[in-house]
Scaffold this motif. Structure first.
Motif, short mmCIF file in Angstrom:
data_model
loop_
_atom_site.label_atom_id
_atom_site.label_comp_id
_atom_site.label_asym_id
_atom_site.label_seq_id
_atom_site.Cartn_x
_atom_site.Cartn_y
_atom_site.Cartn_z
N SER A 55 -21.21 60.18 -13.49
CA SER A 55 -20.35 60.04 -12.31
C SER A 55 -21.18 59.84 -11.05
O SER A 55 -20.84 59.02 -10.20
N ARG A 56 -22.27 60.59 -10.93
CA ARG A 56 -23.16 60.41 -9.78
C ARG A 56 -23.67 58.97 -9.72
O ARG A 56 -23.68 58.35 -8.66
N ASP A 57 -24.09 58.44 -10.87
CA ASP A 57 -24.58 57.06 -10.93
C ASP A 57 -23.47 56.07 -10.60
O ASP A 57 -23.70 55.09 -9.89
N PHE A 58 -22.25 56.32 -11.09
CA PHE A 58 -21.13 55.43 -10.80
C PHE A 58 -20.86 55.36 -9.30
O PHE A 58 -20.75 54.26 -8.73
N TYR A 59 -20.74 56.49 -8.64
CA TYR A 59 -20.42 56.48 -7.21
C TYR A 59 -21.56 55.89 -6.37
O TYR A 59 -21.32 55.27 -5.34
N ARG A 60 -22.79 56.01 -6.84
CA ARG A 60 -23.92 55.36 -6.17
C ARG A 60 -23.84 53.84 -6.37
O ARG A 60 -23.90 53.07 -5.41
N ASP A 61 -23.70 53.41 -7.63
CA ASP A 61 -23.73 51.98 -7.94
C ASP A 61 -22.48 51.25 -7.48
O ASP A 61 -22.57 50.13 -6.97
N ALA A 62 -21.31 51.84 -7.66
CA ALA A 62 -20.05 51.17 -7.35
C ALA A 62 -19.70 51.22 -5.88
O ALA A 62 -19.09 50.29 -5.35
N LEU A 63 -20.05 52.31 -5.19
CA LEU A 63 -19.65 52.48 -3.79
C LEU A 63 -20.82 52.61 -2.83
O LEU A 63 -20.63 52.62 -1.62
N GLY A 64 -22.03 52.77 -3.36
CA GLY A 64 -23.18 52.92 -2.50
C GLY A 64 -23.31 54.29 -1.86
O GLY A 64 -24.04 54.47 -0.89
N TRP A 65 -22.61 55.28 -2.40
CA TRP A 65 -22.65 56.63 -1.83
C TRP A 65 -23.87 57.38 -2.33
O TRP A 65 -24.14 57.43 -3.54
N GLU A 66 -24.60 57.98 -1.43
CA GLU A 66 -25.77 58.78 -1.76
C GLU A 66 -25.43 60.26 -1.63
O GLU A 66 -24.78 60.67 -0.67
N PRO A 67 -25.86 61.09 -2.59
CA PRO A 67 -25.59 62.53 -2.52
C PRO A 67 -26.14 63.15 -1.24
O PRO A 67 -27.20 62.74 -0.74
N GLY A 68 -25.41 64.12 -0.74
CA GLY A 68 -25.80 64.80 0.49
C GLY A 68 -26.45 66.14 0.23
O GLY A 68 -26.67 66.55 -0.92
N GLN A 69 -26.72 66.83 1.32
CA GLN A 69 -27.37 68.14 1.28
C GLN A 69 -26.59 69.10 0.38
O GLN A 69 -25.37 69.13 0.40
N GLY A 70 -27.32 69.86 -0.41
CA GLY A 70 -26.71 70.83 -1.31
C GLY A 70 -26.46 70.30 -2.70
O GLY A 70 -26.12 71.05 -3.61
N SER A 71 -26.60 68.99 -2.90
CA SER A 71 -26.41 68.41 -4.22
C SER A 71 -27.57 68.79 -5.13
O SER A 71 -28.71 68.90 -4.69
N ASP A 72 -27.24 68.98 -6.40
CA ASP A 72 -28.27 69.27 -7.40
C ASP A 72 -27.76 68.83 -8.76
O ASP A 72 -26.82 68.04 -8.84
N ASN A 73 -28.35 69.34 -9.83
CA ASN A 73 -27.93 68.96 -11.18
C ASN A 73 -26.62 69.62 -11.61
O ASN A 73 -26.14 69.35 -12.71
N ASN A 74 -26.05 70.47 -10.74
CA ASN A 74 -24.81 71.18 -11.08
C ASN A 74 -23.61 70.73 -10.27
O ASN A 74 -22.46 70.96 -10.66
N ILE A 75 -23.84 70.11 -9.12
CA ILE A 75 -22.76 69.65 -8.24
C ILE A 75 -23.31 68.55 -7.34
O ILE A 75 -24.50 68.54 -7.03
N VAL A 76 -22.43 67.64 -6.96
CA VAL A 76 -22.83 66.54 -6.08
C VAL A 76 -21.86 66.51 -4.90
O VAL A 76 -20.65 66.60 -5.08
N PHE A 77 -22.43 66.40 -3.68
CA PHE A 77 -21.63 66.32 -2.46
C PHE A 77 -21.88 64.99 -1.76
O PHE A 77 -23.02 64.52 -1.69
N TYR A 78 -20.80 64.42 -1.21
CA TYR A 78 -20.89 63.20 -0.41
C TYR A 78 -20.16 63.44 0.90
O TYR A 78 -18.99 63.84 0.89
#
Length: 141
Positions: A18-41
């Motif tokens: 899902s992280r890869d999808f939102y990066r590739d499809a929408l160009g969204w980069e994870p924000g502060q606090g993101s890690d291998n357990n949760i992703v924030f945009y």
């Protein structure tokens, strides 16, 4: 207290996918606090988060099973029909599942629908009667 929607969290079956999808499809980069357990945009005053479905269901004390339409869609509003078409092609070209091709709507706008890798339903729309502020947030006048 003023009512305010602050965070929208989607339960996902594979966080990396899902992280890869939102990066590739929408160009969204994870924000502060993101890690291998949760992703924030960051989304202009709202935080959009991805979290493992089973963990999210457990946190809410609900079963994790999903089927059919859950009665919720997420929407991205654009400033033109052409922008809707372009984003739809970008998303479906990067793993988004086409649900409804771009079309004129009964309410005078233009929209389409796609699903993310977990089947979450998204609308991309243009509404001629809505305006955006300088940060890109919708203004309901």
């Amino acid at each position: 207290m003023k009512p305010r929607l602050n965070i929208v969290t989607l339960g996902v079956s594979d966080l990396k996918r899902s992280r890869d999808f939102y990066r590739d499809a929408l160009g969204w980069e994870p924000g502060q606090g993101s890690d291998n357990n949760i992703v924030f945009y960051g989304q202009g005053g709202i935080v959009f988060a991805l979290y493992p479905l089973n963990d999210l269901a457990e946190d809410a004390n609900l079963p994790p099973g999903r089927s059919g339409f859950p009665g919720v869609t997420l929407a991205i509003n654009m400033d033109s029909k052409e922008a809707v078409d372009q984003l739809y092609r970008q998303i479906t070209g990067n793993g988004g599942t086409p649900l409804v091709e771009p079309r004129e709507t009964f309410w005078g706008g233009y929209d389409c629908y796609f699903a993310d890798p977990d089947g979450h339903t998204w609308e991309i729309a243009w509404a001629p009667f809505w305006k955006f502020d300088e940060q890109g947030s919708l203004l309901l006048e």
